[in-house]
Write a protein that holds these residues in place. Sequence first.
Motif, short mmCIF file in Angstrom:
data_model
loop_
_atom_site.label_atom_id
_atom_site.label_comp_id
_atom_site.label_asym_id
_atom_site.label_seq_id
_atom_site.Cartn_x
_atom_site.Cartn_y
_atom_site.Cartn_z
N ARG A 88 100.07 68.76 10.42
CA ARG A 88 100.69 68.51 11.47
C ARG A 88 101.11 67.46 10.70
NH1 ARG A 88 94.75 64.98 12.41
NH2 ARG A 88 96.15 65.20 14.86
N THR A 110 103.64 61.72 13.87
CA THR A 110 103.13 61.76 15.15
C THR A 110 101.97 62.29 16.34
OG1 THR A 110 105.84 61.24 15.36
CG2 THR A 110 104.49 62.17 17.80
N ASP A 111 102.02 62.80 15.64
CA ASP A 111 100.18 63.68 15.81
C ASP A 111 98.83 62.90 15.72
OD1 ASP A 111 101.26 66.18 16.63
OD2 ASP A 111 101.46 67.17 14.47
N CYS A 112 98.97 62.47 14.78
CA CYS A 112 97.40 61.46 14.13
C CYS A 112 97.96 59.91 14.56
CB CYS A 112 98.51 61.34 12.43
SG CYS A 112 97.42 62.93 11.37
N LEU A 113 98.72 59.81 15.17
CA LEU A 113 99.26 58.11 15.88
C LEU A 113 98.62 58.67 17.28
CD1 LEU A 113 102.08 56.78 14.33
CD2 LEU A 113 99.89 56.59 13.64
N ASP A 114 99.41 59.96 17.88
CA ASP A 114 99.23 59.99 18.98
C ASP A 114 97.48 60.64 18.99
OD1 ASP A 114 102.01 59.51 19.96
OD2 ASP A 114 102.22 61.87 19.23
N ALA A 115 96.21 60.43 18.24
CA ALA A 115 95.42 61.08 18.43
C ALA A 115 95.05 59.79 18.92
CB ALA A 115 94.72 61.51 17.34
N HIS A 125 110.54 56.73 17.09
CA HIS A 125 109.56 55.56 18.75
C HIS A 125 108.77 55.07 19.02
CE1 HIS A 125 107.54 59.74 19.87
NE2 HIS A 125 107.84 60.10 18.96
N ASP A 126 107.60 55.94 17.68
CA ASP A 126 106.48 55.60 18.14
C ASP A 126 106.41 54.75 16.95
OD1 ASP A 126 106.90 57.30 15.64
OD2 ASP A 126 105.04 58.48 16.29
N ARG A 179 104.78 48.78 18.31
CA ARG A 179 103.54 48.97 17.63
C ARG A 179 103.22 47.98 16.41
NH1 ARG A 179 101.67 53.80 16.04
NH2 ARG A 179 99.49 53.36 16.08
N TYR A 192 105.34 54.91 8.64
CA TYR A 192 104.38 55.92 9.48
C TYR A 192 103.15 56.24 8.62
CZ TYR A 192 107.33 58.40 12.90
OH TYR A 192 107.56 58.83 14.01
N ARG A 225 95.07 53.55 10.26
CA ARG A 225 94.04 54.78 11.16
C ARG A 225 92.76 54.73 9.90
NH1 ARG A 225 96.39 55.95 15.90
NH2 ARG A 225 94.49 56.22 15.99
#
Length: 321
Positions: free
Chosen positions: A311, A314-319, A40-41, A45, A93, A100
């Motif tokens: 981690r 998704t954790d990293c992309l949300d940060a 979903h993320d 994008r 991903y 990033r």
Amino acid sequence: MTDALRFSASSMAAAAHGDDSPRAAWLFPGLGCRHVGMGHDLFGRPGAAPQLIAQAEEILGYRLEPVCLEGSGRKFVPARQEAQIIYVLSCAYAAALGERGLRPAAVLGHSLGSWAAAWVAGVYDFVTGLELVTCVEQLLEELVDGRDLTMGAIIGLDEATVQSLAAEHSGVSVANFNSPAQFVIGGPGEGVDRVLQIAATLGAKQARRLPTNRAVHTPWLADVVERLKPRLDLVAWSDPAIPFVACDSAGELGSGAELGSFFSDFLTRPVRWESSFRSLCHTRTSQFLEVGPGTLLTSMASFIIPTAAIRTATDCLDAAP
């Protein structure tokens, strides 16, 4: 879109900005990680991730977003489509993480995840990996489906007990050594069911059939491996630019030739996830990043080395960047 098809081009450029923070090993999940809402993320994008998804859709002839986001629970998806989507999303991903400025200390894939791990290591381009995943699925459909094979999960018994039970039933093998008390067996349906019944009487916390008619990572896929080799011989295997750990041996593979040999045989060899994960902890890093849909490997890690830091993508992309 050519530049987006090789992970190494974007990741090396990002790494050149001088990030000296400790790197995590990247873990790529296989079948079993699929769920409604995955990716979903990634959809919509900017950057390399949607470019990879668009490239895959052009090749595959269907849109990924509806398959990933529409429905509920763990809706049925044909096996070929499931494998294709997991490969594409895992690569997407990875591409987003590369943008990033992240680069892995090493890569390790759980079964199907090995194809995405090899792409991140720069062993082949994105399209080649997608074609190989599709080729495997076509061979499984042709040679394995309909042969009354299946797999089963056993949780709560020790390795020696599970191996002994499998050995006592003709044609049944241990296919996955996932954690100290989590195993997957494969083989003929009758034999697998019998092993699961006995495991339950011995106190297994869980002993159940998996929803598959295949016995992946067992000798039952020998004919698939034989038919796959001519296609693998056509690949121009590059030496990995990032350490690649084989999920069947826990060893690091340092050349394209070794990667080609690994993929030639790994469908008939068990996944030794516990030992592979431990090897990375002992030789590379105690920090990990699950690169793909879901948190399946994250949950396994807590049973192998509870102190390992892990981690998700998704954790990293949300940060915040």
